[in-house]
Design an enzyme around this catalytic site. Structure first.
Site, PDB file in Angstrom:
ATOM      1  N   GLU A 427       0.845  -1.184   0.000  1.00 18.58           N
ATOM      2  CA  GLU A 427       0.000   0.000   0.000  1.00 18.58           C
ATOM      3  C   GLU A 427       0.888   1.244   0.000  1.00 18.58           C
ATOM      4  O   GLU A 427       1.841   1.345   0.763  1.00 18.58           O
ATOM      5  CB  GLU A 427      -0.861  -0.038   1.268  1.00 18.58           C
ATOM      6  CG  GLU A 427      -1.679   1.178   1.517  1.00 18.58           C
ATOM      7  CD  GLU A 427      -2.007   1.328   2.999  1.00 18.58           C
ATOM      8  OE1 GLU A 427      -1.402   0.637   3.839  1.00 18.58           O
ATOM      9  OE2 GLU A 427      -2.873   2.154   3.301  1.00 18.58           O
ATOM     10  N   ASP A 500      -0.072  -1.229   6.262  1.00 20.05           N
ATOM     11  CA  ASP A 500       0.210  -0.678   7.581  1.00 20.05           C
ATOM     12  C   ASP A 500      -0.644  -1.351   8.653  1.00 20.05           C
ATOM     13  O   ASP A 500      -1.726  -1.859   8.378  1.00 20.05           O
ATOM     14  CB  ASP A 500      -0.095   0.830   7.602  1.00 20.05           C
ATOM     15  CG  ASP A 500       0.940   1.612   6.818  1.00 20.05           C
ATOM     16  OD1 ASP A 500       2.056   1.085   6.653  1.00 20.05           O
ATOM     17  OD2 ASP A 500       0.623   2.727   6.359  1.00 20.05           O
ATOM     18  N   ASP A 502      -2.568  -0.178  10.723  1.00 23.81           N
ATOM     19  CA  ASP A 502      -3.557   0.767  11.249  1.00 23.81           C
ATOM     20  C   ASP A 502      -4.903   0.535  10.552  1.00 23.81           C
ATOM     21  O   ASP A 502      -5.061  -0.416   9.802  1.00 23.81           O
ATOM     22  CB  ASP A 502      -3.076   2.214  11.054  1.00 23.81           C
ATOM     23  CG  ASP A 502      -2.853   2.537   9.582  1.00 23.81           C
ATOM     24  OD1 ASP A 502      -3.213   1.692   8.718  1.00 23.81           O
ATOM     25  OD2 ASP A 502      -2.311   3.618   9.293  1.00 23.81           O
ATOM     26  N   ASP A 504      -6.490   2.147   8.159  1.00 20.40           N
ATOM     27  CA  ASP A 504      -6.463   2.172   6.694  1.00 20.40           C
ATOM     28  C   ASP A 504      -5.839   0.905   6.123  1.00 20.40           C
ATOM     29  O   ASP A 504      -6.293   0.364   5.123  1.00 20.40           O
ATOM     30  CB  ASP A 504      -5.671   3.394   6.195  1.00 20.40           C
ATOM     31  CG  ASP A 504      -6.438   4.681   6.437  1.00 20.40           C
ATOM     32  OD1 ASP A 504      -7.659   4.591   6.664  1.00 20.40           O
ATOM     33  OD2 ASP A 504      -5.807   5.765   6.409  1.00 20.40           O
TER      34      ASP A 504
END
Ligand code: 28G
Length: 637
Positions: A427, A500, A502, A504
């Site tokens: 990403e 990641d 997180d 997102d």
């Protein structure tokens, strides 16, 4: 009594040898000695209750996980016969628990168990693999009990009291010298017993976890049978008709089917033979599909919904958005396929298809509104498929014309043997840049993705081929999508999603997994999809090597070891914060990295998860997120 003659003829030594064989090669009889095999022990015993229910004598089952991982199963059936054979002096019940019945479920080429026909198969296997077993039977006015250790009788059946009830109760402790673990997973058992309750209309199944710190119990009881099953499967979807269509026929091969169309685009058909999930399908599935295609086409033509001269609607179009459960009972089922979960009996196709043809054409004649709603959906699926074909041809032609068939953003590897190659789907452009620099370019390829991904749960195949985010993924994997997908063509043995840690990152991960699940499912089934696990923290201290931590727990442990003073904690918020060397060291170097293999343990659960996370309904999504708020630990989808 005569009919027991030959069954009791085998001498005692033979019997003991039989059970010794089970302890020597447990995997042959129970599948494995992992938690899977452990759960199978419970299923084997419960199967006997279900047989008694199918015979029409048992209405309720109680299953308990007691303290210490003791399993207790009780039914209110007739009770295993207690009469003693005059020659062997052994009770029928003891024989069931000590005689190895031909054809263990996992053993060799022997036949499988047929529900409603072969009581007691499997009980002796469970007995052999248990530290101890205790069987209590109520029948003929009495309570009878017998006890075993590692399959050997320590107390033969004896009368211990009076009772005017009937039923069987079995308690056992699986042998910890055989199984890798004795910790039953409540959820796994609950899921299977819910499924059995759906498959056995009217049967009440109670399950309770009595172990310390675990408070679970449930009762499953569905008068609607498979109709309730389909309603359950569709609870997070929107039906295009109110109630599932339900077909049930007895006879030589009893068949029960329920299905309902939803506004979704995926096809979800689950099939069972003798309550066993036939993941690879087979002749019953073929019969069902054949009948759907024929009946809907016939109806569409005779009611002018498509013109006589128009081409037929294809099976795929007719199955778009369907949720179906097909359950058949077969006396001598032949199981084929890689995982022996594909029904082979060829007569079943015709039986199922003629039954569905008849019942469904009647149903459509009687319910023209529903017929019209379903066929409108089929027709628009057919149009979309034609558009998708065009889009696909365009992609193919483009790739044939261009010198390279690969997406421009892909940094490919040099190794030619696909099984040794990996592609990291990364990403963000900055992380993609670090990954390109940090990788081992011999066998690691990098495909950066950026921007908003398409939610495949809300789109049809034509959109997917055209989508500029997914097209590079399709081309890089190189094996097509949907029914064209060909696992032998994949360009990488490992497809690794690197996002990641997180929200997102979790989102893009879910979007990609949904895409793989819906359009490249064999890739998941074959174990080619992985998740990279970047570290959450870096701990550094003067004079010491940096330590990377992948979980909070790990960090706490390391902090204690290092002595907290003077330790600098860096929290990584994104992959982009790591330089190429760090990314290689922590996340990409095969010697050091942590990869999580994405497994398809249960397609029903996975479908549910994806329709909750990606579908239209908001309430169940909120509930799911609240319930799974902790960072996703369990990656079996
Ligand atoms: C609670 C845990 C597991 C069971 C029965 C009932 C019968 C039975 C079981 O018979 C022997 C061999 C073929 C007939 C059958 C009772 C007929 C008449 C039974 C169980 C006898 C096995 N009365 N309930 N086995 N057959 N429940 N629950 O195991 O000829 S096993």
């Amino acid at each position: 009594m005569e009919k027991y003659e030959h069954e009791y003829g085998a001498d005692q030594i033979q019997v003991l040898e039989g059970l010794e064989a089970v302890r020597k090669r447990p995997g042959m009889y129970i599948g494995s000695t992992s938690i899977r095999g452990l759960h199978h022990m419970v299923y084997e015993i419960v199967d006997n209750c279900v047989d008694e229910a199918l015979a029409g004598y048992c209405s309720e089952i109680y299953i308990k996980i007691e303290e210490g991982n003791i399993i207790s199963v009780e039914d209110n059936g007739r009770g295993i016969p207690v009469d003693i054979h005059p020659k062997t002096k052994i009770s029928a019940a003891e024989t069931v628990y000590t005689k190895l019945h031909a054809g263990g479920k996992f053993g060799g080429d022997s036949g499988y168990k047929v529900s409603g026909g072969l009581h007691g198969v499997g009980a002796s296997v469970v007995n052999a693999l248990s530290k101890w077993t205790e069987v209590t039977i109520q029948r003929d006015g009495g309570i009878f009990q017998m006890k075993f250790e590692k399959g050997k009788t320590v107390e033969p059946l004896k009368r211990i009291g009076d009772s005017d009830k009937t039923g069987t109760k079995v308690r056992f402790l699986a042998d910890d010298s055989i199984f890798e673990t004795l910790e039953y997973n409540y959820e796994t058992l609950e899921t299977r017993f819910r499924e059995i309750a759906f498959l056995t209309k009217g049967l009440k199944i109670n399950i309770e976890d009595l172990r310390e710190d675990s408070e679970h119990k449930a009762q499953f009881h569905y008068e609607g049978g498979l109709k309730s099953f389909v309603e359950f499967l569709n609870k997070n979807k929107e039906g295009i008709h109110k109630e599932p269509i339900y077909i049930e026929r007895g006879g030589e091969v009893p068949v029960e089917i329920a299905f309902q169309y939803t506004t979704s685009y995926s096809e979800n058909i689950y099939t069972f033979v003798n309550n066993i999930n036939t993941i690879e399908g087979g002749t019953h599935l073929e019969g069902f599909k054949r009948a759907l295609t024929k009946t809907f086409n016939d109806y569409a033509k005779s009611h002018n919904l498509i013109k006589e001269k128009d081409p037929n609607l294809q099976g795929e179009d007719i199955r778009e958005g369907i949720t179906a459960v097909v359950s058949v009972k077969v006396k001598e089922p032949q199981f084929e396929g890689q995982t022996k979960t594909k029904l082979g009996n060829s007569n079943v196709t015709g039986i199922v298809s003629s039954m569905v043809n008849e019942a469904l054409s009647n149903f459509l004649e009687e319910n023209p509104q529903i017929a019209k709603a379903i066929l409108e959906k089929c027709i628009s699926a057919s149009r979309a498929r034609a558009a998708a074909r065009k889009a696909r041809e365009l992609v193919r032609r483009k790739s044939a014309l261009e010198t390279t068939t690969l997406p421009g953003k892909l940094a490919d590897c040099s190794e030619k043997d696909a099984s040794k190659c990996e592609v990291y789907i990364v990403e963000g452009d900055s992380a993609g840049g670090s990954a390109k620099q940090g990788r081992d370019r011999k066998f690691q390829a990098i495909l950066p993705l950026w921007g908003k991904m398409l939610n495949v749960e809300k789109s049809r195949a034509d959109k997917i081929y055209n989508n500029d985010k997914l097209q590079p993924v399709i081309l890089a994997v190189g094996a097509g999508i949907g029914s064209d997908f060909d696992i032998t063509k994949i360009r990488y043995g490992k497809v690794i999603i690197m996002a990641d840690a997180d929200v997102d990152g979790a989102h893009i991960r879910t979007l990609l997994l949904t895409f793989f699940f819906r359009y490249m499912r064999p890739l998941i089934e074959n174990g080619n999809v992985y998740l990279a696990q970047p570290p959450l923290y870096k701990l550094s201290k003067k004079g010491m090597q940096d330590v990377y931590c992948y979980t909070d727990e790990e960090m706490a442990n390391h902090l204690n070891e290092m002595g907290r003073d003077g330790v600098n904690i860096q929290r990584y918020k994104g992959l982009g914060e790591m330089n190429p060397e760090q990314l290689w060291e922590t996340t990409m170097n095969p010697e050091k990295r942590i990869l999580i293999k994405v497994k398809l343990e249960d397609a029903i659960k996975a479908d549910e998860t994806f329709s909750i996370l990606m579908g239209d309904e908001i309430a169940p999504r909120r509930k799911f997120i609240e319930e799974n708020a902790k960072y996703v630990k369990n990656l079996d989808i």
